[in-house]
Design a protein around this motif. Sequence first.
Motif: not given
Length: 340
Positions: A280-293
Motif C-alpha cells: 500500500f501507499f501512505g504518508r504516515e508510517p504504519v509503525e504508529n498503528i503498531e505502537k498504539v495497539l
Amino acid sequence: MIFIDNEGITDPSINLALEEYALRNFKPHQDYLLFYINEPSIIIGRYQNTLEEINLKYTEDKEIHVIRRISGGGAVYHDFGNLNFSFMTDYDVKNLNNFRKFAEPVIKILNKMGVPAEMKGRNDVVANDKKISGNAQFSTGRRMFSHGTLLFDSDLGEVTNALNVKMSKIESKGHKSVRSRVANISEFLTEKMTIEDFRETILTGLYEEKTNFETYKLTKDEWEAVYALRKEKYNSWDWNFGRSPDFNIHRTKRFPIGEIDIRLMVKKGEIVDMKIYGDFFGREPVENIEKVLLGKKYDFDTIHNTLKDLDMNLYFGDIPAAELIHLIYGEDEAITTSLT
C-alpha cells in the motif's frame, strides 16, 4: 525544474540514498528531477516482508542487490535495461497518490515515440494492457517525491526468477503469470535505440515541457553525506531485511489500495507484538498503528476504540477505519494458533 546529475552511478544503494538525501536536504519550493539506472537489483517496498518477496537463494547466487526503498508499493526488479525517474516537489495533499499528475509528462513523451502508453489501475503505466512502468510516492510532510520505473529493455525473465510473486496478486489481476503482464518499451518502437538514447529522449522531452530547466551537480560535502546515509541505512541488514517477528495470528486481505498483511503475537489476551506488511501507499508510517495497539486487549471493542478515530488515508490510502479493524479482528478465517 532542476535535473540532478547522479554521475552515471548504477549502485542502487547509492541512488536510493541520493534520492532521499535530495528530498530531505535540497532547497524547498523547488522542483527536482532525478534519473538513475541500477545494476541488477530488487527494490523492496517500505512495508514489505523482504524474505517473503524474494527468491533469496537465487538473488545470492546471482549477486543481485536487495535494497528497501522509503516509498510504499510492491517489490520491483531493476537492471541495466530499466530507467528510473523521480520527481521531487513540495508536499501537497492533492498530489498524494495522484500518480497520474507526475507520470503524465512521461506518458506524453512515450506516445510521441509511438508507444501507446496510458495510466491504468492505481499506479501503473501500460501499453496494450501490458505494464511498462510502476510508480510509488513518499512524503516527509513538507516535501514529497513520486518515482517510477520505465521498463525499456529489461530481462523480464529475471522478474519471475528473482521475485516470489504472491498468488493473491496474480489472482487479483486476473492473469496467470507476471510475464504476461509486463512488456519492454523497446518492443513498441519502430527504430532501435540504446537505453542511453532513450534516457536522453525522455530528458529532452521533459526539458521541452518545463521552462528554466537546469542541471545540478552535487558538491563534495553533499556526496559525502549521501555515502554516509548509504552506509548507515541502505547497506544495513536491519533496513533491507528487518525483523520478521513470531506471530500466532496472521490476517491478510487485498483491497483496492493494495494488500495489507497483519501479524500479531497475542499472549494472555493482550497484543505483545505486531507487524503490518503490504504494498500500500501512505504518508504516515504504519509503525504508529503498531505502537498504539501494543499492550491492548485483543478484543473487538478495544481495537475499535483505539483505532476508530485514526485517519487511515494517511497510512494506507482510501480505506475506512472499519475495514482495517475488521481485518485485525474480524470473524472471517485467519491463520492462528492458540492465544497463549
